[in-house]
Design an enzyme around this catalytic site. Structure first.
Site, PDB file in Angstrom:
ATOM      1  N   ARG A   1     -10.084  68.361  13.893  1.00 48.37           N
ATOM      2  CA  ARG A   1      -9.758  67.018  14.388  1.00 48.37           C
ATOM      3  C   ARG A   1      -9.454  67.005  15.876  1.00 48.37           C
ATOM      4  O   ARG A   1      -9.599  65.987  16.529  1.00 48.37           O
ATOM      5  CB  ARG A   1      -8.620  66.414  13.557  1.00 48.37           C
ATOM      6  CG  ARG A   1      -9.066  66.107  12.118  1.00 48.37           C
ATOM      7  CD  ARG A   1      -7.916  65.667  11.233  1.00 48.37           C
ATOM      8  NE  ARG A   1      -6.875  66.658  11.126  1.00 48.37           N
ATOM      9  CZ  ARG A   1      -6.851  67.661  10.248  1.00 48.37           C
ATOM     10  NH1 ARG A   1      -7.844  67.808   9.394  1.00 48.37           N
ATOM     11  NH2 ARG A   1      -5.860  68.506  10.207  1.00 48.37           N
TER      12      ARG A   1
ATOM     13  N   GLU B   1       2.060  75.584   7.801  1.00 52.40           N
ATOM     14  CA  GLU B   1       3.025  75.106   6.817  1.00 52.40           C
ATOM     15  C   GLU B   1       2.693  75.601   5.418  1.00 52.40           C
ATOM     16  O   GLU B   1       3.560  75.748   4.571  1.00 52.40           O
ATOM     17  CB  GLU B   1       3.067  73.568   6.775  1.00 52.40           C
ATOM     18  CG  GLU B   1       3.414  72.895   8.076  1.00 52.40           C
ATOM     19  CD  GLU B   1       2.192  72.591   8.927  1.00 52.40           C
ATOM     20  OE1 GLU B   1       1.850  71.414   9.086  1.00 52.40           O
ATOM     21  OE2 GLU B   1       1.565  73.552   9.438  1.00 52.40           O
TER      22      GLU B   1
END
Length: 192
Positions: free
Chosen positions: A78, A115
């Site tokens: 992205r 994460e």
């Protein structure tokens, strides 16, 4: 047959005043993606809205038009979108920071913890030189693992100057990615 999963739009009213309402209204939040407990901020809903793209690009141009940038490093995937658009506006080159095996020539790589796992990014060994002024750009700053890996890759080339930018910075879930970058100018367009 397609099955549509209904997803709510992020509505966080404890936002900093700098957050643009149209951008916030168009930012989708997907709970428990890609794993339970992660609230994924989906910037594709910003990219599909032409007005949102214009707002983001105008703001990025205002932030970096006088910095002398020669290269923008877009982080997969992205980060490629706005990095490419900004590079075209500012007349500088684009460098792709990609997952392993995606770049065709000799690369250097850096591993990092996300994460929800461990990953690696690479850039071409001839992508940057010591005369470059570099902006590292990605869509999101959360824990900072990906950005730190990209920063280490860029510093391998000893550029004149390095900046960092993210469309979104997540701080509402106890995430402190910004803390990894005390000695670098770091900007974000939205803070959640």
């Amino acid at each position: 047959m397609f099955h549509v999963k209904h997803i709510k739009v992020c509505n966080n009213y404890n936002l900093l005043k700098m957050n643009n309402k149209l951008l916030m209204d168009n930012l989708r939040c997907i709970p428990d993606f890609p794993v339970k407990g992660i609230n994924f901020r989906d910037v594709t809903t910003l990219f599909k809205n032409a007005e949102c793209v214009k707002i983001m690009l105008d703001e990025l141009e205002a932030l970096y038009k006088d910095k002398g940038l020669t290269k923008i490093v877009g982080i997969e995937s992205r980060g490629f979108v706005m990095a490419s658009a900004l590079a075209a506006r500012l007349g500088c080159g684009i460098v792709l920071a990609r997952k392993p095996g995606k770049l065709p020539s000799t690369t250097i790589k850096e591993s990092f913890t996300k994460e929800y796992g461990v990953d690696i990014i690479e850039i071409h060994i001839d992508a940057i030189n010591e005369n470059d002024v570099v902006l590292i750009h990605d869509d999101l700053l959360a824990t900072g693992g990906t950005a730190k890996a990209a920063y280490k890759l860029v510093q391998h080339f000893h550029p004149k100057k390095t900046y960092m930018n993210f469309l979104i910075e997540i701080t509402d879930e106890g995430l402190h990615g910004r803390d990894l970058f005390k000695d670098i100018e770091l900007t974000t367009l939205l803070t959640i």
